[in-house]
Design a protein around this motif. Structure first.
Motif, PDB file in Angstrom:
ATOM      1  N   ALA A  71      35.582  52.159  58.577  1.00 19.12           N
ATOM      2  CA  ALA A  71      36.914  51.828  58.062  1.00 19.12           C
ATOM      3  C   ALA A  71      37.099  50.323  57.965  1.00 19.12           C
ATOM      4  N   ARG A  72      36.597  49.577  58.953  1.00 24.19           N
ATOM      5  CA  ARG A  72      36.703  48.106  58.902  1.00 24.19           C
ATOM      6  C   ARG A  72      35.907  47.539  57.744  1.00 24.19           C
ATOM      7  N   VAL A  73      34.704  48.062  57.521  1.00 21.58           N
ATOM      8  CA  VAL A  73      33.869  47.592  56.407  1.00 21.58           C
ATOM      9  C   VAL A  73      34.551  47.907  55.085  1.00 21.58           C
ATOM     10  N   THR A  74      35.074  49.115  54.956  1.00 22.55           N
ATOM     11  CA  THR A  74      35.743  49.515  53.725  1.00 22.55           C
ATOM     12  C   THR A  74      36.965  48.645  53.457  1.00 22.55           C
ATOM     13  N   ALA A  75      37.744  48.361  54.494  1.00 24.95           N
ATOM     14  CA  ALA A  75      38.921  47.505  54.334  1.00 24.95           C
ATOM     15  C   ALA A  75      38.514  46.085  53.946  1.00 24.95           C
ATOM     16  N   GLY A  76      37.466  45.580  54.539  1.00 24.67           N
ATOM     17  CA  GLY A  76      36.976  44.245  54.203  1.00 24.67           C
ATOM     18  C   GLY A  76      36.487  44.152  52.772  1.00 24.67           C
ATOM     19  N   LEU A  77      35.779  45.183  52.323  1.00 18.82           N
ATOM     20  CA  LEU A  77      35.307  45.204  50.939  1.00 18.82           C
ATOM     21  C   LEU A  77      36.471  45.311  49.960  1.00 18.82           C
ATOM     22  N   ALA A  78      37.481  46.106  50.310  1.00 20.97           N
ATOM     23  CA  ALA A  78      38.650  46.241  49.441  1.00 20.97           C
ATOM     24  C   ALA A  78      39.397  44.912  49.336  1.00 20.97           C
ATOM     25  N   ALA A  79      39.548  44.216  50.458  1.00 21.94           N
ATOM     26  CA  ALA A  79      40.227  42.916  50.443  1.00 21.94           C
ATOM     27  C   ALA A  79      39.434  41.910  49.617  1.00 21.94           C
ATOM     28  N   ARG A  80      38.128  41.922  49.755  1.00 18.35           N
ATOM     29  CA  ARG A  80      37.296  41.000  48.974  1.00 18.35           C
ATOM     30  C   ARG A  80      37.403  41.301  47.485  1.00 18.35           C
ATOM     31  N   ASN A  81      37.369  42.579  47.128  1.00 20.24           N
ATOM     32  CA  ASN A  81      37.485  42.948  45.717  1.00 20.24           C
ATOM     33  C   ASN A  81      38.844  42.567  45.150  1.00 20.24           C
ATOM     34  N   GLU A  82      39.887  42.728  45.940  1.00 21.95           N
ATOM     35  CA  GLU A  82      41.230  42.332  45.492  1.00 21.95           C
ATOM     36  C   GLU A  82      41.305  40.827  45.267  1.00 21.95           C
ATOM     37  N   ARG A  83      40.739  40.079  46.199  1.00 25.68           N
ATOM     38  CA  ARG A  83      40.732  38.614  46.087  1.00 25.68           C
ATOM     39  C   ARG A  83      39.946  38.182  44.850  1.00 25.68           C
ATOM     40  N   ARG A  84      38.820  38.816  44.610  1.00 29.63           N
ATOM     41  CA  ARG A  84      38.005  38.470  43.430  1.00 29.63           C
ATOM     42  C   ARG A  84      38.723  38.829  42.135  1.00 29.63           C
ATOM     43  N   ALA A  85      39.447  39.942  42.129  1.00 32.25           N
ATOM     44  CA  ALA A  85      40.194  40.337  40.928  1.00 32.25           C
ATOM     45  C   ALA A  85      41.295  39.322  40.639  1.00 32.25           C
ATOM     46  N   LYS A  86      41.960  38.843  41.670  1.00 32.36           N
ATOM     47  CA  LYS A  86      43.000  37.823  41.479  1.00 32.36           C
ATOM     48  C   LYS A  86      42.401  36.523  40.946  1.00 32.36           C
ATOM     49  N   GLU A  87      41.261  36.124  41.504  1.00 37.17           N
ATOM     50  CA  GLU A  87      40.604  34.903  41.030  1.00 37.17           C
ATOM     51  C   GLU A  87      40.160  35.046  39.573  1.00 37.17           C
ATOM     52  N   ARG A  88      39.657  36.224  39.220  1.00 36.82           N
ATOM     53  CA  ARG A  88      39.227  36.471  37.838  1.00 36.82           C
ATOM     54  C   ARG A  88      40.414  36.432  36.883  1.00 36.82           C
ATOM     55  N   ALA A  89      41.544  37.033  37.294  1.00 41.25           N
ATOM     56  CA  ALA A  89      42.748  37.023  36.456  1.00 41.25           C
ATOM     57  C   ALA A  89      43.264  35.597  36.286  1.00 41.25           C
ATOM     58  N   LYS A  90      43.204  34.816  37.354  1.00 41.77           N
ATOM     59  CA  LYS A  90      43.641  33.418  37.277  1.00 41.77           C
ATOM     60  C   LYS A  90      42.748  32.638  36.316  1.00 41.77           C
ATOM     61  N   LEU A  91      41.450  32.839  36.401  1.00 42.69           N
ATOM     62  CA  LEU A  91      40.515  32.148  35.515  1.00 42.69           C
ATOM     63  C   LEU A  91      40.743  32.548  34.057  1.00 42.69           C
ATOM     64  N   ARG A  92      40.960  33.829  33.832  1.00 42.92           N
ATOM     65  CA  ARG A  92      41.228  34.283  32.464  1.00 42.92           C
ATOM     66  C   ARG A  92      42.508  33.669  31.917  1.00 42.92           C
ATOM     67  N   ALA A  93      43.540  33.566  32.757  1.00 42.44           N
ATOM     68  CA  ALA A  93      44.799  32.960  32.331  1.00 42.44           C
ATOM     69  C   ALA A  93      44.585  31.493  31.995  1.00 42.44           C
ATOM     70  N   GLU A  94      43.796  30.788  32.793  1.00 41.82           N
ATOM     71  CA  GLU A  94      43.498  29.375  32.527  1.00 41.82           C
ATOM     72  C   GLU A  94      42.712  29.218  31.225  1.00 41.82           C
ATOM     73  N   LEU A  95      41.788  30.140  30.982  1.00 43.02           N
ATOM     74  CA  LEU A  95      41.004  30.072  29.745  1.00 43.02           C
ATOM     75  C   LEU A  95      41.881  30.343  28.520  1.00 43.02           C
ATOM     76  N   ARG A  96      42.824  31.272  28.649  1.00 47.80           N
ATOM     77  CA  ARG A  96      43.723  31.551  27.546  1.00 47.80           C
ATOM     78  C   ARG A  96      44.630  30.346  27.234  1.00 47.80           C
ATOM     79  N   GLU A  97      45.039  29.654  28.293  1.00 49.23           N
ATOM     80  CA  GLU A  97      45.898  28.465  28.114  1.00 49.23           C
ATOM     81  C   GLU A  97      45.154  27.329  27.432  1.00 49.23           C
ATOM     82  N   SER A  98      43.860  27.228  27.679  1.00 46.86           N
ATOM     83  CA  SER A  98      43.092  26.121  27.129  1.00 46.86           C
ATOM     84  C   SER A  98      42.713  26.332  25.666  1.00 46.86           C
ATOM     85  N   GLU A  99      42.876  27.518  25.136  1.00 45.74           N
ATOM     86  CA  GLU A  99      42.498  27.801  23.744  1.00 45.74           C
ATOM     87  C   GLU A  99      43.466  27.241  22.768  1.00 45.74           C
TER      88      GLU A  99
END
Length: 94
Positions: free
Chosen positions: A66-94
């Motif tokens: 359960a701890r491993v699963t929770a850690g992986l879920a938190a990491r995936n959530e953090r990565r999804a937020k970072e990816r969305a932020k990067l995509r938003a920055e790329l859209r702004e720069s176009e």
């Protein structure tokens, strides 16, 4: 401030994942060793150890899983937020 939490989260996930994998492999080794002690051939003992040890490990190490699963879920959530932020920055720069 979020960087130390990220590093701590990564180290906790790495530690939990390592412990979980070692515990599951250890259980396989213990089952195989017991079978070898009762004169079962090594390859058969390893096969039975895998077949028996992996499902038993899911049950025996449920809290660690359960701890491993929770850690992986938190990491995936953090990565999804970072990816969305990067995509938003790329859209702004176009």
């Amino acid at each position: 401030m979020s960087e130390p939490q990220t590093a701590a989260g990564r180290s906790t996930l790495a530690r939990d994942l390592t412990l979980y994998l070692l515990a599951r492999f250890g259980l396989i080794v213990v089952v195989a060793a017991v079978l070898v002690l009762v004169k079962v051939p090594l390859l058969v003992a390893l096969a039975v150890g895998i077949v028996v040890g992996l499902p038993v490990g899911l049950l025996a190490f449920r809290g660690l899983n359960a701890r491993v699963t929770a850690g992986l879920a938190a990491r995936n959530e953090r990565r999804a937020k970072e990816r969305a932020k990067l995509r938003a920055e790329l859209r702004e720069s176009e």
